[in-house]
Write an enzyme that holds these catalytic residues in place. Sequence first.
Site, PDB file in Angstrom:
ATOM      1  N   ARG A 117      58.374  30.827  30.436  1.00 16.14           N
ATOM      2  CA  ARG A 117      58.049  29.760  31.379  1.00 16.14           C
ATOM      3  C   ARG A 117      59.172  29.475  32.386  1.00 16.14           C
ATOM      4  NH1 ARG A 117      54.309  25.438  31.237  1.00 16.14           N
ATOM      5  NH2 ARG A 117      53.471  26.314  29.323  1.00 16.14           N
ATOM      6  N   GLU A 138      26.977  33.748  46.221  1.00 16.88           N
ATOM      7  CA  GLU A 138      26.761  34.874  47.142  1.00 16.88           C
ATOM      8  C   GLU A 138      27.342  36.162  46.569  1.00 16.88           C
ATOM      9  OE1 GLU A 138      27.910  37.793  49.934  1.00 16.88           O
ATOM     10  OE2 GLU A 138      29.379  36.464  49.032  1.00 16.88           O
TER      11      GLU A 138
END
Length: 322
Positions: A117, A138
């Site tokens: 991290r 779409e």
Amino acid sequence: MDHAVSLALLLVLLVTNVYPSSSAYDFEHCENTVKKWASSSLHSDTKDGHILKDMLFFLHVPRTGGRTYFYCFLKKLYSSSLECPRSYDKLRFDPRKRNCRLLATHDDYSIMSKLARERTSVVTILRNPIDRVFSAYEFSVEVAARFLVHSNLTSATKTSKTVRLKKGVISTLDIWPWKYLVPWMMEDLFARRDARKRNGPPNAYGNDSYNMKEIVMPLHEFINHPVALDIIHNGATFQVAGLTNNSNIWEMHEVRHCVMTHQTLGKYVLEVAKKRLDEMLYVGLTEDHRESATMFANLVGAQVISQLGASNAATESGSVFW
Ligand SMILES: *[C@@H]1O[C@H](CO)[C@@H](O)[C@H](O)[C@H]1NC(C)=O
Ligand SMILES: *[C@@H]1O[C@H](CO)[C@@H](O)[C@H](O)[C@H]1NC(C)=O
Ligand SMILES: *[C@@H]1O[C@H](CO)[C@@H](O)[C@H](O)[C@H]1NC(C)=O
């Protein structure tokens, strides 16, 4: 006990194990679960948010134009050897395997648990959620419709599998969320085509080009379907919060289930997502493409160039970094 009964029992056990009884998702329990998750997520403190770290994680929210950033910027900045292997394929992804520096995926924020991290910078692009939903619809139709060249669904599915295995490439069909949306849409398109063959085409399609239900699933049907509910609703927020149904961490699925069951708990998710955005190195907006791309070049691109220049020099002089 006969086999069917013991199998059924085993299934019941498995199911109870996976999904704790519904009372486990009562409001009080869920509120605690979600609050606990939120506060542990909010306390993570990232310093120097605007300085590029060793690893760049491009959290690619689907249908935000991220491919443009990936191909026009990131692929140009990072050589292929620096790209984490199979970045778009969670199953085969293991960031510890190589000294990779660039990870671009549709994985959600929970993949940070597999990365170091404090050495990772995150970038993302966001888009107006309604436009993102239209675009997801779409794109699902567009990709699924490519398979209509086949005479039936079985043959379409079989051929696409063979091609993928042969070429060894990562296809859209292997990548979340398309691996759910496209096959679902494919099945639907073929069913509608079969119905047209059976019943003959309607007497007239009418003049409303948005009324195409003999051919394609209408938008309202798409958006109210459980699959869309699982994958598309609040998609970007869940992805940034690390709570998509593709999450890498099992506990996230419990939090997610709670939020889906009790929508008022969504405010905690939004809070976490906003905090995460604050901590990111860069957040672009699809709608402000020019400004976003320029900012990406100045903020991210410039730092990658100077970082890689410096690390090349370090590698040459023999020092090794992770
Ligand atoms: C599907 O199409 C393939 C190839 O055209 C054909 O061989 C097969 O019999 C078809 N299957 C069905 C169930 O119609
Ligand atoms: C489509 O519009 C034209 C012109 O307005 C009209 O003549 C025709 O009947 C319409 N067709 C249908 C199927 O509604
Ligand atoms: C995610 O959603 C899809 C579509 O509804 C579903 O098929 C899949 O099983 C879900 N995955 C998990 C881990 O829940």
